[in-house]
Scaffold this motif. Structure first.
Motif, PDB file in Angstrom:
ATOM      1  N   THR A 185     -16.318 -49.842 -21.230  1.00  0.00           N
ATOM      2  CA  THR A 185     -17.501 -50.741 -21.215  1.00  0.00           C
ATOM      3  C   THR A 185     -18.447 -49.625 -21.732  1.00  0.00           C
ATOM      4  O   THR A 185     -18.341 -48.559 -21.802  1.00  0.00           O
ATOM      5  N   SER A 186     -19.430 -50.292 -21.992  1.00  0.00           N
ATOM      6  CA  SER A 186     -20.589 -49.517 -22.482  1.00  0.00           C
ATOM      7  C   SER A 186     -21.355 -48.403 -21.363  1.00  0.00           C
ATOM      8  O   SER A 186     -21.970 -47.585 -21.668  1.00  0.00           O
ATOM      9  N   PRO A 230     -18.549 -45.977 -17.162  1.00  0.00           N
ATOM     10  CA  PRO A 230     -17.803 -46.975 -17.838  1.00  0.00           C
ATOM     11  C   PRO A 230     -16.345 -47.193 -17.198  1.00  0.00           C
ATOM     12  O   PRO A 230     -15.827 -46.399 -16.619  1.00  0.00           O
ATOM     13  N   LYS A 231     -16.236 -48.542 -17.194  1.00  0.00           N
ATOM     14  CA  LYS A 231     -14.522 -48.672 -16.943  1.00  0.00           C
ATOM     15  C   LYS A 231     -13.935 -49.223 -18.082  1.00  0.00           C
ATOM     16  O   LYS A 231     -14.330 -49.622 -19.108  1.00  0.00           O
ATOM     17  N   VAL A 261     -11.066 -51.757 -20.144  1.00  0.00           N
ATOM     18  CA  VAL A 261     -10.785 -52.998 -19.983  1.00  0.00           C
ATOM     19  C   VAL A 261      -9.620 -53.559 -20.959  1.00  0.00           C
ATOM     20  O   VAL A 261      -9.597 -52.733 -22.139  1.00  0.00           O
ATOM     21  N   ARG A 321     -16.303 -49.803 -30.416  1.00  0.00           N
ATOM     22  CA  ARG A 321     -17.002 -50.393 -29.424  1.00  0.00           C
ATOM     23  C   ARG A 321     -16.825 -52.051 -29.416  1.00  0.00           C
ATOM     24  O   ARG A 321     -16.688 -52.363 -30.666  1.00  0.00           O
ATOM     25  N   TYR A 322     -17.075 -52.810 -28.439  1.00  0.00           N
ATOM     26  CA  TYR A 322     -16.662 -54.178 -28.708  1.00  0.00           C
ATOM     27  C   TYR A 322     -17.449 -54.652 -29.753  1.00  0.00           C
ATOM     28  O   TYR A 322     -16.877 -55.715 -30.369  1.00  0.00           O
ATOM     29  N   SER A 363     -20.252 -59.214 -23.902  1.00  0.00           N
ATOM     30  CA  SER A 363     -19.986 -57.965 -23.151  1.00  0.00           C
ATOM     31  C   SER A 363     -18.691 -57.811 -23.278  1.00  0.00           C
ATOM     32  O   SER A 363     -17.945 -58.778 -23.719  1.00  0.00           O
ATOM     33  N   THR A 364     -18.333 -56.283 -23.088  1.00  0.00           N
ATOM     34  CA  THR A 364     -16.642 -56.044 -23.080  1.00  0.00           C
ATOM     35  C   THR A 364     -15.891 -56.746 -22.312  1.00  0.00           C
ATOM     36  O   THR A 364     -14.902 -56.955 -22.550  1.00  0.00           O
ATOM     37  N   GLU A 365     -16.484 -57.194 -21.240  1.00  0.00           N
ATOM     38  CA  GLU A 365     -15.627 -57.985 -20.116  1.00  0.00           C
ATOM     39  C   GLU A 365     -15.555 -59.164 -20.254  1.00  0.00           C
ATOM     40  O   GLU A 365     -14.531 -60.121 -20.361  1.00  0.00           O
ATOM     41  N   TYR A 374      -9.219 -54.912 -15.377  1.00  0.00           N
ATOM     42  CA  TYR A 374      -9.639 -53.493 -15.687  1.00  0.00           C
ATOM     43  C   TYR A 374      -8.524 -52.862 -15.327  1.00  0.00           C
ATOM     44  O   TYR A 374      -7.400 -53.243 -14.825  1.00  0.00           O
ATOM     45  N   THR A 403     -21.330 -61.022 -14.914  1.00  0.00           N
ATOM     46  CA  THR A 403     -21.942 -60.042 -15.975  1.00  0.00           C
ATOM     47  C   THR A 403     -22.912 -58.838 -15.732  1.00  0.00           C
ATOM     48  O   THR A 403     -23.078 -57.904 -16.113  1.00  0.00           O
TER      49      THR A 403
END
Length: 432
Positions: A121-122, A128-129, A131, A158-159, A253-255, A300, A317
């Motif tokens: 993630t950003s 960052p996590k 995913v 990146r996403y 978002s990435t998630e 995750y 989010t």
């Protein structure tokens, strides 16, 4: 597909590749992808999908400690590294070099896996996590359209950038990518030469375009903003600069994946889309946006990783929204609040007020320590061309802020700068 240093002809992947005989050693493995140029990353992604069990997209410039942490979280057991640079010093035995130009394959590829695509993630609100997505979740938000010439300011690892890469692979005529050593001016020149028609980036990227002397090198059909709050001033500036372009901002978002796209030229989003039934469901819970869709990540990764979704399948989010009339406006990140003597201040809300001033091109708001209140609101301002960087301008900007915001949200410190610091992901850096 082209970066500054390499060009890939996508139809060559039927009988050519960048991993050579090493591809066979990566079958069924969790592969850490750590290369330099984005063209190499794209080539490796194309080859690894369906062959590797999992691909871990490593951010550009990640050091050995960061790579080792990603490898542990994903239980990676193979590494793809750049043939033109020393391999990262991490504890992975199976290593394959990625090199361009493409070379002929010794044997046809055989796709046997539904590959997971893992990415960090950003880290906007904390560490960052990692995913996990699949190609299905990554591409569920769009339908390929032939003939578009895409370009992006994002890195494809990146996403936001990966979304544009996949759009291009599924239907576009071409894709032009940046380089970390390119400034915005040089990239705009390359985009103009490539005839890019559809261009994506963060609002911070586009504010740099608005300040660039090379901005008219491009004549886009579509301007797309994502990754940060799109304010009215930036949207209006882009519409004025590119009157023939369709200007839109996407929430993603990435998630959570791509939740929606706003095409009416205004900041925020219509309140009517909340609680609608469809592919994407939105909820606002205690002022925070939640999203459920088939575009969201699966989970995750890593030991003791938290749950990605609640019991109803919604992703929290962390983005705080506020309803004003028939519209929701983004206020800021739940984890990015400045605490001024117990009162909460979202930096993004103050930036929107600053950016609305006629002399301001861009701004950055951050916390400054105070022995009395714990923190104060500080701001850096990039002025529009022709605006005077003097005390009179400063007083006028602060007066406009006081008229629009409560006293505790008005910056206590304000200074003029030539440019704002940005993260590697193209967002405004929030540190003081």
């Amino acid at each position: 597909m082209a970066t500054r240093d390499f060009a890939l002809e996508l139809d060559r992947f039927a009988d050519s590749g960048s991993l050579g005989d090493g591809l066979a050693r990566l079958e069924g493995r969790s592969v850490l992808l750590a290369v330099g140029d984005m063209a190499k990353a794209a080539a490796a992604l194309i080859e690894l999908d369906g062959v590797a069990r999992q691909i871990v997209l490593c951010p550009p410039g990640a050091g050995a400690d960061s790579l080792a942490a990603l490898a542990r979280a994903a239980a990676a057991d193979a590494l793809v590294h750049d043939a033109d640079a020393p391999a990262p010093q991490i504890d992975i035995t199976t290593r394959v070099a990625c090199r361009l130009p493409l070379a002929a394959l010794a044997a046809p590829r055989a796709a046997r896996f539904v590959t997971e695509w893992a990415m960090p993630t950003s880290g906007t609100s904390g560490p960052p996590k990692l995913v996990a997505h699949t190609l299905a979740t990554l591409t569920a938000a769009f339908h390929p359209v032939a003939g578009q010439r895409w370009a992006t300011f994002y890195d494809i690892r990146r996403y936001g950038g990966l979304q544009i890469l996949l759009r291009a692979l599924l239907g576009a005529e071409s894709l032009t990518l940046g380089d970390p050593n390119d400034g915005v001016d040089a990239f705009l020149v390359r985009l103009g030469e490539a005839g890019a028609t559809h261009i994506s980036g963060t609002p911070s990227h586009w504010r740099k375009v608005l300040m660039s002397g090379e901005a008219r090198r491009i004549a886009p059909q579509r301007v797309r903003l994502s990754g940060e709050i799109a304010d009215d001033a930036t949207l209006a500036g882009l519409r004025a600069l590119y009157p023939n372009a369709h200007v839109e901002h996407a929430y993603a978002s990435t998630e959570a994946g791509v939740a929606f796209v706003v095409c009416d030229g205004r900041a925020g989003f219509p309140a009517s889309i909340v609680d609608e039934r469809g592919e994407v469901a939105l909820r606002v819970v205690e002022g925070v946006l939640r999203v459920r869709s088939n575009r969201a990540a699966l989970r995750y990764l890593g030991a003791d990783a938290p749950a990605l979704k609640d019991c109803d399948g919604f992703v929290d989010t962390g983005d705080v929204v506020e309803r004003r009339g028939d519209r929701y406006l983004f206020v800021g990140r739940r984890g990015g609040i400045i605490n001024v003597g117990g009162a909460k201040v979202h930096p993004e809300e103050v930036e929107a007020a600053l950016n609305a001033h006629k002399a301001v091109r861009a701004s950055r708001v951050f916390a400054r320590k105070s022995p009395i209140t714990g923190a104060l609101v500080a701001a850096e301002i990039v002025l529009r061309d022709g605006a005077a960087a003097d005390e009179a301008t400063k007083r006028d900007i602060l007066a406009a802020c006081r008229a629009a915001l409560p006293a505790h949200k008005t910056p206590s410190f304000l200074r003029f700068v030539a440019e704002l610091p940005m993260t590697d992901g193209g967002k405004v850096a929030r540190h003081g």
